[in-house]
Design a protein around this motif. Structure first.
Motif, PDB file in Angstrom:
ATOM      1  N   ARG A 124       0.853  -1.190   0.000  1.00  0.00           N
ATOM      2  CA  ARG A 124       0.000   0.000   0.000  1.00  0.00           C
ATOM      3  C   ARG A 124       0.890   1.242   0.000  1.00  0.00           C
ATOM      4  NH1 ARG A 124      -5.061  -1.941   1.312  1.00  0.00           N
ATOM      5  NH2 ARG A 124      -5.043  -4.041   2.226  1.00  0.00           N
ATOM      6  N   PHE A 125       0.586   2.146  -0.911  1.00  0.00           N
ATOM      7  CA  PHE A 125       1.400   3.348  -1.074  1.00  0.00           C
ATOM      8  C   PHE A 125       0.499   4.579  -1.035  1.00  0.00           C
ATOM      9  CE2 PHE A 125       3.232  -0.078  -3.722  1.00  0.00           C
ATOM     10  CZ  PHE A 125       4.432  -0.270  -3.061  1.00  0.00           C
ATOM     11  N   HIS A 126       0.891   5.546  -0.224  1.00  0.00           N
ATOM     12  CA  HIS A 126       0.119   6.788  -0.125  1.00  0.00           C
ATOM     13  C   HIS A 126       1.090   7.912   0.237  1.00  0.00           C
ATOM     14  CE1 HIS A 126      -3.611   9.112   0.453  1.00  0.00           C
ATOM     15  NE2 HIS A 126      -2.915   9.732   1.387  1.00  0.00           N
ATOM     16  N   PHE A 127       1.437   8.707  -0.750  1.00  0.00           N
ATOM     17  CA  PHE A 127       2.334   9.838  -0.494  1.00  0.00           C
ATOM     18  C   PHE A 127       2.221  10.841  -1.633  1.00  0.00           C
ATOM     19  CE2 PHE A 127       5.128   6.574  -2.504  1.00  0.00           C
ATOM     20  CZ  PHE A 127       5.539   7.272  -3.636  1.00  0.00           C
ATOM     21  N   SER A 128       2.845  12.001  -1.456  1.00  0.00           N
ATOM     22  CA  SER A 128       2.881  13.024  -2.496  1.00  0.00           C
ATOM     23  C   SER A 128       4.254  13.668  -2.506  1.00  0.00           C
ATOM     24  CB  SER A 128       1.795  14.088  -2.262  1.00  0.00           C
ATOM     25  OG  SER A 128       2.007  14.762  -1.035  1.00  0.00           O
ATOM     26  N   VAL A 129       4.621  14.220  -3.671  1.00  0.00           N
ATOM     27  CA  VAL A 129       5.903  14.891  -3.840  1.00  0.00           C
ATOM     28  C   VAL A 129       5.647  16.205  -4.568  1.00  0.00           C
ATOM     29  CG1 VAL A 129       8.325  14.620  -4.487  1.00  0.00           C
ATOM     30  CG2 VAL A 129       6.854  12.593  -4.311  1.00  0.00           C
ATOM     31  N   GLU A 130       6.085  17.304  -3.989  1.00  0.00           N
ATOM     32  CA  GLU A 130       5.923  18.605  -4.623  1.00  0.00           C
ATOM     33  C   GLU A 130       6.848  18.730  -5.830  1.00  0.00           C
ATOM     34  OE1 GLU A 130       3.844  20.992  -3.953  1.00  0.00           O
ATOM     35  OE2 GLU A 130       3.011  20.362  -2.016  1.00  0.00           O
ATOM     36  N   ALA A 131       6.459  19.551  -6.789  1.00  0.00           N
ATOM     37  CA  ALA A 131       7.313  19.833  -7.942  1.00  0.00           C
ATOM     38  C   ALA A 131       8.644  20.408  -7.479  1.00  0.00           C
ATOM     39  CB  ALA A 131       6.617  20.812  -8.882  1.00  0.00           C
ATOM     40  N   GLY A 132       9.730  19.918  -8.066  1.00  0.00           N
ATOM     41  CA  GLY A 132      11.059  20.396  -7.698  1.00  0.00           C
ATOM     42  C   GLY A 132      11.614  19.776  -6.434  1.00  0.00           C
ATOM     43  N   GLN A 133      10.943  18.750  -5.914  1.00  0.00           N
ATOM     44  CA  GLN A 133      11.392  18.066  -4.707  1.00  0.00           C
ATOM     45  C   GLN A 133      11.773  16.622  -5.033  1.00  0.00           C
ATOM     46  OE1 GLN A 133      11.170  19.574  -1.198  1.00  0.00           O
ATOM     47  NE2 GLN A 133      11.434  21.223  -2.681  1.00  0.00           N
ATOM     48  N   CYS A 134      12.577  16.027  -4.159  1.00  0.00           N
ATOM     49  CA  CYS A 134      12.953  14.620  -4.306  1.00  0.00           C
ATOM     50  C   CYS A 134      12.523  13.866  -3.059  1.00  0.00           C
ATOM     51  CB  CYS A 134      14.465  14.477  -4.492  1.00  0.00           C
ATOM     52  SG  CYS A 134      15.043  12.759  -4.574  1.00  0.00           S
ATOM     53  N   LEU A 135      11.726  12.824  -3.270  1.00  0.00           N
ATOM     54  CA  LEU A 135      11.317  11.941  -2.185  1.00  0.00           C
ATOM     55  C   LEU A 135      12.150  10.670  -2.246  1.00  0.00           C
ATOM     56  CD1 LEU A 135       9.174  11.110   0.052  1.00  0.00           C
ATOM     57  CD2 LEU A 135       7.981   9.950  -1.831  1.00  0.00           C
ATOM     58  N   ALA A 136      12.802  10.322  -1.154  1.00  0.00           N
ATOM     59  CA  ALA A 136      13.567   9.078  -1.069  1.00  0.00           C
ATOM     60  C   ALA A 136      12.714   8.016  -0.398  1.00  0.00           C
ATOM     61  CB  ALA A 136      14.852   9.291  -0.279  1.00  0.00           C
ATOM     62  N   ILE A 137      12.579   6.872  -1.080  1.00  0.00           N
ATOM     63  CA  ILE A 137      11.836   5.742  -0.518  1.00  0.00           C
ATOM     64  C   ILE A 137      12.840   4.812   0.146  1.00  0.00           C
ATOM     65  CG2 ILE A 137      10.339   3.790  -1.037  1.00  0.00           C
ATOM     66  CD1 ILE A 137       9.334   5.343  -3.444  1.00  0.00           C
ATOM     67  N   GLN A 138      12.633   4.540   1.422  1.00  0.00           N
ATOM     68  CA  GLN A 138      13.564   3.732   2.195  1.00  0.00           C
ATOM     69  C   GLN A 138      12.907   2.419   2.615  1.00  0.00           C
ATOM     70  OE1 GLN A 138      16.351   6.825   4.557  1.00  0.00           O
ATOM     71  NE2 GLN A 138      14.288   6.746   5.351  1.00  0.00           N
ATOM     72  N   GLY A 139      13.721   1.377   2.626  1.00  0.00           N
ATOM     73  CA  GLY A 139      13.226   0.091   3.081  1.00  0.00           C
ATOM     74  C   GLY A 139      14.186  -1.006   2.679  1.00  0.00           C
ATOM     75  N   PRO A 140      14.106  -2.169   3.320  1.00  0.00           N
ATOM     76  CA  PRO A 140      15.002  -3.283   2.993  1.00  0.00           C
ATOM     77  C   PRO A 140      14.685  -3.859   1.621  1.00  0.00           C
ATOM     78  CG  PRO A 140      13.318  -3.980   4.542  1.00  0.00           C
ATOM     79  CD  PRO A 140      13.166  -2.503   4.408  1.00  0.00           C
ATOM     80  N   SER A 141      15.580  -4.682   1.108  1.00  0.00           N
ATOM     81  CA  SER A 141      15.338  -5.364  -0.159  1.00  0.00           C
ATOM     82  C   SER A 141      14.050  -6.162  -0.081  1.00  0.00           C
ATOM     83  CB  SER A 141      16.508  -6.304  -0.485  1.00  0.00           C
ATOM     84  OG  SER A 141      17.694  -5.576  -0.693  1.00  0.00           O
ATOM     85  N   GLY A 142      13.242  -6.092  -1.140  1.00  0.00           N
ATOM     86  CA  GLY A 142      11.986  -6.802  -1.169  1.00  0.00           C
ATOM     87  C   GLY A 142      10.827  -6.090  -0.514  1.00  0.00           C
ATOM     88  N   SER A 143      11.040  -4.847  -0.094  1.00  0.00           N
ATOM     89  CA  SER A 143       9.973  -4.113   0.605  1.00  0.00           C
ATOM     90  C   SER A 143       9.059  -3.353  -0.348  1.00  0.00           C
ATOM     91  CB  SER A 143      10.578  -3.134   1.620  1.00  0.00           C
ATOM     92  OG  SER A 143      11.396  -2.173   0.966  1.00  0.00           O
TER      93      SER A 143
END
Length: 204
Positions: A19-38
């Motif tokens: 399940r994914f629920h997030f937003s990223v503003e224009a000109g921004q970078c969102l880093a997704i963190q988690g272990p392998s297979g997540s």
């Protein structure tokens, strides 16, 4: 703004859904963190359109894009596999990212040559992907994505295997893209990449 609204994806009934629920503003970078297979690569594939969600929506500037074909979306991707066309030379690989019919103007051709020089690949335009090292292929793939000038850039371990000097050149190029208003989603195990590029984080 890039938005994922209650996005659900499941590979099989024996595996719990992501399940994914997030937003990223224009000109921004969102880093997704988690272990392998997540699910880091999975969410990038969903945004790019290579996977279809079971439910939920993906929106760009409030317009739903989750039912569009990959080539219709305002998105370009750099994945770990590089995804170069093996039968085409480096210049053509990059040029196809800019225009699928290779109808490049003089400015675009100069931009490719300048990008190759900046990334340490001056003179590599006529070479075939099979003649390149893994790090060189990764630089070509990243340069192609940058020069496409799509508003959303997806990065999956984009600088893996590159030496420190090359990494810092590419950091500078990616930061310039952010300054131009490009929105980025980064999946990376590398703490330095996240620290330099990310404005916010989302944990899986």
């Amino acid at each position: 703004m890039l938005e994922l609204e209650n996005l659900v994806f499941q590979y099989g009934r024996s595996i719990p859904p992501w399940r994914f629920h997030f937003s990223v503003e224009a000109g921004q970078c969102l880093a997704i963190q988690g272990p392998s297979g997540s699910g880091k690569s999975t969410v990038l594939n969903l945004i790019a359109g290579f996977l279809a969600p079971d439910s939920g929506r993906i929106l760009w500037q409030r317009t739903p894009i989750h039912q569009q074909k990959p080539w219709q979306r305002p998105v370009t991707s750099v994945f770990q596999e590089h995804n170069l066309f093996e039968h085409l030379d480096v210049f053509t690989n990059i040029g196809l990212g800019i225009h699928p019919g290779l109808k490049l103007d003089q400015h675009q051709r100069k931009a490719i040559d300048a990008g190759l020089e900046r990334t340490g690949l001056a003179g590599f335009g006529p070479r075939m992907p099979g003649e390149l090292s893994g790090g060189q292929r990764q630089r070509v793939a990243l340069l192609r994505a940058i020069l496409r000038r799509q508003p959303v850039l997806l990065l999956d371990e984009p600088l893996t295997g590159l030496d420190a000097d090359t990494r810092h050149i590419l950091y500078a190029m990616l930061l310039e893209e952010k300054a131009r208003g490009i929105t980025m989603v980064l999946a990376s195990h590398d703490e330095e990449e996240r620290r330099i590029l990310a404005d916010s984080y989302w944990n899986l």
